[in-house]
Design an enzyme around this catalytic site. Structure first.
Site, PDB file in Angstrom:
ATOM      1  N   GLU A 163     -47.078 -65.477  27.677  1.00 26.72           N
ATOM      2  CA  GLU A 163     -46.638 -66.262  26.516  1.00 26.72           C
ATOM      3  C   GLU A 163     -46.423 -67.748  26.836  1.00 26.72           C
ATOM      4  OE1 GLU A 163     -43.405 -64.187  24.599  1.00 26.72           O
ATOM      5  OE2 GLU A 163     -44.728 -62.559  23.965  1.00 26.72           O
ATOM      6  N   GLU A 283     -48.741 -56.763  24.822  1.00 30.22           N
ATOM      7  CA  GLU A 283     -47.408 -56.369  24.354  1.00 30.22           C
ATOM      8  C   GLU A 283     -47.475 -56.143  22.850  1.00 30.22           C
ATOM      9  OE1 GLU A 283     -44.074 -58.917  25.166  1.00 30.22           O
ATOM     10  OE2 GLU A 283     -44.745 -59.348  27.212  1.00 30.22           O
TER      11      GLU A 283
END
Length: 497
Positions: A163, A283
């Site tokens: 991220e 995810e």
């Protein structure tokens, strides 16, 4: 009451690509050194069975890999310690799991800054020296090859960072700095293992996600940087609100999240060089917060069923975050149910979503039907399997008609709903004890299993069956030919009267 009627005719087929068990998420890798963690992982593997595992913290200081030292002459030497790495990798492989490597975070002695994230203080700044970062990756892979063999290690997917479009995970969310890190990382990997598959940019959803992905693909195309797959994350939580220590959301419909995957797939395919390249959701979950009570509920189980039915049509994998609640991003959990990400609550207590994955793991065969609340497959042995779920606020009645089949059949239905397979309700009724006694844990384990029902069916033309699903229920069924074992005059006595 909501009513649905599904009629499957001979020759019907449906598109259903089931990759539910390709990968499962975990917290930081160092947690694998704990006994409770490994107990939970073994249970998940025995009863569901994933192929890969992905988590953070490979290079964090608690894994103790980067250990430069200064000798008696004041000369600093690069040194790497793989003691903990070997324990973790041995444990994963013994459970039948291949690592889906995530290269991150930054060892403190290699970092360019002090910024950290989470309770365990993962450093999220670029390396002070990119060459040292590259050499560490090469040393890691060389060690893994020596221990596990080139062919095995080369089969592990490898993702660069996590991220980076969030400033907490990557200092200032600096895109140019991430692209440099990606270049250095992928070149280091390919220098040791040319066949190892590497991807990124592992971005979270939300504002700017698609722009980041486009910039990443532009860079790889223009600079001719290797990329074997694209990664991103998907969470369903909308309009967050806090109450005490917990976070609550409205959740988007599964179709919305599946649409995010479709949009990303279309973007990848808009590049001729990358058309058809694999996309991995490394995810996904409902909420992105480890203190969201939704994670513990039957509602979560039904939402995830909707995602598992559709994500495989565009994604090579989608990794649920996470398999268990041995997880410490915002501290050590202090009670068995706290809204943690895991399929298992601590104490190895299955949450309802655990069974959603177990049900989907059994959906192997030719797909006959897929809707927004149902998947049915032919199992290749003359029987049928399916999963149904109910996201409506009222009971749902489903009538399923299967192709013309005669004879006697047995249907077995396993159901998770508010009253069955829902240890959260029992824990709540017990007064939400912070620490479980041995008896309380055994009670929660006992009530954590789905309700199991069976019925005999005599089919003369179509094989028909009715299902009643309470709100948020998830049901798995198998319909198989009944055994021809009735003999010697035995009469089923019912309740015994």
């Amino acid at each position: 009451m909501v009513s649905k009627n599904y009629c499957i005719q001979a020759g019907d087929t449906a598109v259903f690509n089931n990759h539910a068990c390709f990968c499962i998420g975990t917290g930081r890798m160092g947690l694998a050194l704990q006994q409770e963690y490994m107990d939970q992982l073994k249970k998940v593997q025995k009863e569901i069975g994933f192929s890969h595992i992905r988590g953070h913290g490979l290079f964090c200081d608690d894994m103790a890999i980067y250990h430069p030292y200064t000798d008696e002459n004041g000369v600093t030497h690069e040194h790497y310690n793989f003691t903990y790495l070997d324990r973790v990798m041995d444990g994963y492989l013994a459970c039948g799991l291949k690592p889906f490597l995530e290269l991150g975070f930054m060892p403190k002695k290699m970092a360019s800054g002090e910024q950290t994230i989470f309770y365990w203080q993962g450093n999220t700044t670029p390396p002070a020296d990119h060459e040292k970062w590259a050499e560490m990756i090469k040393a890691l892979l060389t060690h893994l090859i020596a221990r596990y063999g080139r062919e095995e290690v080369e089969s592990w997917p490898c993702e660069v960072w996590n991220e980076p479009n969030l400033p907490g995970f990557w200092k200032d969310a600096d895109q140019a700095a991430y692209l440099k890190l990606y270049d250095v990382s992928v070149n280091a990997v390919k220098a040791v293992l040319p066949g190892m598959r590497v991807g990124g940019p592992a971005v979270c959803g939300g504002s700017g996600c698609m722009q980041w992905i486009a910039a990443f693909l532009d860079h790889c195309r223009d600079e001719k940087v290797p990329v074997d797959f694209l990664t991103r994350h998907i969470y369903m939580g909308q309009t967050p609100s806090h109450r005490g220590r917990y976070l609550y959301h409205d959740m988007c419909d599964p179709a919305f999240s599946i649409g995010e995957a479709v949009q990303t797939r279309q973007l990848i395919d808009s590049y001729p060089q990358f058309r058809g390249m694999e996309m991995h959701i490394t995810e996904f979950n409902t909420s992105y917060n480890p203190f969201c009570p939704t994670h513990d509920t039957v509602y979560n189980a039904a939402l995830i069923a909707g995602l598992l039915a559709g994500l495989g049509d565009t994604c090579a994998s989608y990794s649920y975050w996470t398999f268990g609640d041995v997880f410490e991003e915002v501290g050590v959990p202090d009670r068995p149910f706290h809204g943690g990400f895991g399929l298992l609550a601590n104490g190895s207590i299955p949450k309802p979503t655990y069974w959603t994955f177990q049900f989907f793991s059994r959906l192997q065969g030719k797909a006959l039907l897929k809707t927004d609340d149902c998947v049915v497959v032919e199992d290749g042995k003359g029987g049928y399997r399916g999963v149904m779920w109910n996201l409506d606020r009222e009971e749902k009645q489903v009538c399923l008609s299967l192709p013309e089949r005669e004879g006697k059949w047995t249907a077995v239905v396993r159901t998770v709903d508010e009253e069955s397979g829902n240890p959260l309700k029992i824990w709540h009724d017990l007064g939400e004890p912070e620490s479980l006694t041995a008896d309380q844990r055994e009670l929660l384990l006992e009530c954590a299993h789905p309700r199991v029902e069976s019925r005999g069916i005599t089919a003369e033309n179509a094989l028909e069956m009715e299902f009643s699903l309470a709100p948020c229920a998830v049901s798995y069924f198998e319909i198989v030919p009944a055994a021809d074992g009735f003999s010697f005059g035995y009469v089923y006595p019912g309740c015994g009267r």
